[in-house]
Design an enzyme around this catalytic site. Structure first.
Site, PDB file in Angstrom:
ATOM      1  N   THR A 218       0.803  -1.243  -0.099  1.00 26.28           N
ATOM      2  CA  THR A 218      -0.123   0.153   0.074  1.00 26.28           C
ATOM      3  C   THR A 218       0.949   1.225  -0.077  1.00 26.28           C
ATOM      4  O   THR A 218       1.867   1.186   0.684  1.00 26.28           O
ATOM      5  CB  THR A 218      -0.752   0.035   1.041  1.00 26.28           C
ATOM      6  OG1 THR A 218      -1.794  -1.185   1.220  1.00 26.28           O
ATOM      7  CG2 THR A 218      -1.701   1.411   1.315  1.00 26.28           C
ATOM      8  N   GLY A 257       2.343  -2.344   8.581  1.00 25.81           N
ATOM      9  CA  GLY A 257       2.454  -2.998   9.959  1.00 25.81           C
ATOM     10  C   GLY A 257       3.698  -3.495  10.214  1.00 25.81           C
ATOM     11  O   GLY A 257       4.355  -4.290   9.427  1.00 25.81           O
ATOM     12  N   GLU A 494      -6.503  -5.415   3.664  1.00 22.03           N
ATOM     13  CA  GLU A 494      -6.610  -6.585   2.415  1.00 22.03           C
ATOM     14  C   GLU A 494      -7.601  -6.123   1.576  1.00 22.03           C
ATOM     15  O   GLU A 494      -8.032  -7.189   1.012  1.00 22.03           O
ATOM     16  CB  GLU A 494      -6.888  -7.735   3.429  1.00 22.03           C
ATOM     17  CG  GLU A 494      -6.001  -8.113   4.616  1.00 22.03           C
ATOM     18  CD  GLU A 494      -4.505  -8.558   4.028  1.00 22.03           C
ATOM     19  OE1 GLU A 494      -4.431  -8.774   2.854  1.00 22.03           O
ATOM     20  OE2 GLU A 494      -3.743  -8.536   4.841  1.00 22.03           O
TER      21      GLU A 494
END
Length: 702
Positions: A218, A257, A494
């Site tokens: 992303t 993350g 996701e």
């Protein structure tokens, strides 16, 4: 085999924040397989934990230990008359069916979560929360639960991975995300996209946490449209390296993350350029931080900051400033660049290459759907147990009525319980196909549709459960609110749910259109070859409880919505609109079609599973699941106007469906405690209001 030895009193607090005795004795806990952390990776974990620069204060809620003791001493507090004295089914058999695999492993993890390191903490700062999650991960990793899970490449290994992640998610969403980013996104991408030599080199290090990683897809300017990421990887034949760079600020990797503090490596997705030709998005293994914690050359890292939830995960931002990456660090199972700069691929089209590059996301979506269903189970278990105890209002001279004996309360919670059961049975089928690496293109369709509908269901269920518990549902120690906040992100990570539904329709619609043009439908839509009989079926003489009734209605809806969409798109194209404009101007019908398709697939899988269980002689289980399936399908028909608008369900039948839904809630009411017991959630992972909420709040506990 790795074991957790007795607790060292110098390492762990011996009392709660209020001085209460710790109820957990840290006896030896056996992990599933694998050695403990080596001295090297133990040091790496210790160093990473120290970089959070926080001494984690154990802010355990007051009387946390006492209420758990009470709950374990008296788990069956409800007398006959409140619940059915005779179970409808064998609870342990049902639990094994729902959890699907590795029940004993899950229970070992649940027992581990009694350790003080895993006790709930509220009101922590951002840094404290991240430190707490790091401490929990370190303890789980030290037991070797993940050893040979993904690296083995076996069905059993993938099942064990899911069991560990799902169990950790029952305790903390931050913990399961922290781990699944490292093992499931970073690791699975190396396993799936790296060749055998690359996987053999890196996967053991990854599973032993000697190589902490993250997943950089992303970007600030591109989330769901991953094909358009801007990061560039340009091959340099003279040095046999890729130069990876961030051309604009919108190309910075965002929401990654583990990137801000934890990860030393990342799988970076970038536009591969060889010579003057761009070959599209490909994955590269890139060092972003040295093992001593210092930032690697050419890397800039920043914190994404505080979030609405999930604050135990250090989401970060990454810029690449002409970072040199060795040729051997391009993950090359499907596409390669030779030393002299010749690009080759096993796929003939860019679409196939792109799909393969993001293969790990299908597994991720299945994992997200599974985790969200588990959170719905927690919320439902707490809310239903509370509703069996708590009373409110009643006859003037009589006892107040239990919450769950009100029709409105039954309508709010029992269909959600039935839906959770039905979705879990269906998801288990997809899980098994994923573990066996089956399905192909269907995997993308099913994982996308299931993830969207199951995450929406989970959030709606948690909100309803929160409200059903009144003010008690707003207390952090009663878990539902924090869980809901933490999982809110599931509807957009996701893959944004609306985009995923559009992707489902884009994939399935061509099959429908071919059937229309050829006059004969193939594959999933073959039932439309008998559409005359389908339309003539008289629903008024059928049992609306039956799945055969639901199948007719669901098929009518899907056929009608896809026919409407195909006709609408064709008309728009004939008017001069481009394909993109036509699809965009039909977006609502597109999503209705995807929901219709996904819910029909789920119904068909549910029917198939019930038939197989019946053939195995598990008639009590089938009866219970049939009850759930009926409520689930009735709720679907009652909740969506598309059934009536499409003509799939006549108005008179819609009224019958609604009334039957209320009746079925009442029929299921005596058995709800058994249904939530079969989720297998131990007391210490629930909440005080699920047990003796009066005793927990008594003056004696002050």
């Amino acid at each position: 085999m790795a074991r957790l030895s007795a607790v060292n009193p110098k390492e762990l607090p011996l009392h709660s924040a209020r001085g209460g005795p710790i109820f957990f004795q840290a006896h030896a806990l056996q992990a599933s397989s694998g050695p403990p952390l080596s001295a090297a990776n133990q040091t790496l974990f210790d160093r990473a934990a120290r970089e959070f620069s926080v001494t984690d204060t154990p802010r355990v809620p007051p009387n946390h230990l006492k209420w758990v003791q009470d709950a374990e001493n008296n788990p069956d507090q409800f007398p006959d008359g409140v619940v059915c004295a005779t179970p409808l089914f064998n609870i342990s058999v049902m639990r094994r069916l729902l959890d699907n695999n590795h029940i004993e492993l899950r229970d070992r993890l649940y027992q581990l979560f009694k350790h003080p390191d895993f006790h709930p903490r509220y009101g922590l700062s951002l840094a404290e929360e991240r430190a707490h999650v790091m401490k929990m991960w370190k303890r789980v990793a030290a037991l070797g639960f993940m050893q040979n899970s993904l690296s083995a490449g076996t069905v059993e290994g993938r099942q064990r991975y899911d069991a560990v992640i799902e169990s950790c998610g029952m305790l903390s969403h931050s913990l399961d995300i922290k781990m699944s980013v490292h093992y499931g996104l970073f690791g699975a991408t190396i396993k799936l996209m790296g060749d055998d030599e690359q996987a053999a080199r890196w996967m053991p290090l990854l599973e032993r946490c000697e190589m902490l990683g993250c997943f950089a897809l992303t970007e600030l300017g591109h989330g769901s449209n991953a094909r358009a990421v801007e990061t560039v990887a340009k091959y340099q034949p003279s040095s046999r390296t890729f130069i990876i760079y961030t051309p604009t600020d919108s190309a910075q990797k965002y929401w990654i993350g583990g990137a801000f503090q934890t990860a030393r490596w990342t799988v970076c997705f970038a536009q591969l350029t060889v010579g003057s030709v761009c070959h599209g998005v490909h994955p590269f293994l890139v060092r972003i931080r040295n093992d001593d914690g210092s930032v690697a050359k050419g890397i800039t890292l920043a914190d994404c900051g505080h979030k609405c939830g999930l604050n135990g995960v250090d989401n970060g931002r990454i810029w690449f400033d002409n970072v040199s990456v060795p040729l051997g660090h391009m993950l090359r199972r499907y596409s390669q660049v030779s030393p002299d700069g010749v690009y080759t691929s096993k796929f003939s089209s860019p679409d196939e290459r792109f799909g393969a590059s993001l293969a790990s996301l299908s597994g991720g979506r299945i994992s997200v759907a599974s985790g969200c269903l588990n959170q719905a189970k927690i919320g439902l278990t707490i809310a239903i147990r509370y509703a069996l105890s708590r009373r409110a209002f009643g006859p003037r001279d009589g006892e107040e009525v239990r919450l769950l004996d009100y029709q409105s309360h039954q309508y709010r919670l029992i269909p959600a319980l039935a839906t959770t059961y039905s979705m879990q049975i269906v998801l288990n089928d997809l899980h098994q196909k994923w573990h066996r690496q089956e399905l192909g293109k269907q995997l993308h369709v099913w994982s996308s549709g299931f993830k969207a509908l199951m995450t929406w269901h989970s959030l709606a269920t948690l909100q309803e459960a929160r409200e059903a518990c009144g003010g008690q549902g707003y207390k952090s120690e009663n878990r539902i609110g924090p869980i809901k906040n933490g999982h809110d992100v599931a509807v957009t990570y996701e893959g944004d749910n609306h985009i995923l539904l559009q992707a489902v329709t884009k994939t399935v619609l061509p099959e429908f259109i071919r059937g229309v043009r050829n006059g004969v439908f193939q594959g999933h839509f073959a039932y439309l070859n008998e559409r005359g009989a389908l339309q003539r079926a008289d629903l008024s003489v059928m049992d609306a409880r039956s799945l055969e009734y639901a199948e007719i209605v669901f098929r009518r809806r899907e056929g009608a919505v896809f026919a409407k969409l195909a006709k609408q798109l064709e008309k728009m194209r004939q008017s001069g609109m481009s394909a993109l404009e036509a699809f965009n101007n039909s977006a609502i019908v597109v999503e209705e079609a995807a929901r219709a398709h996904t819910e029909l697939i789920m119904l068909e899988l549910l029917q198939r599973r019930l038939k197989s269980l019946d053939a195995e002689g598990q008639h009590d289980i089938v009866h219970a699941l049939q009850m759930c399936a009926t409520l689930y399908t009735l709720k679907c028909m009652d909740s969506s106007t598309v059934f009536v608008r499409s003509g799939a369900l006549p108005a008179t039948e819609a009224d019958r469906v609604h009334n039957l839904l209320l009746s079925c809630c009442k029929e299921m009411r005596p058995y709800v405690l058994d249904f939530v017991k079969a989720f297998g959630i131990p007391a210490h992972l629930l909440a005080p209001i699920a047990f003796d909420y009066v005793g927990h709040n008594s003056r004696a506990r002050l």
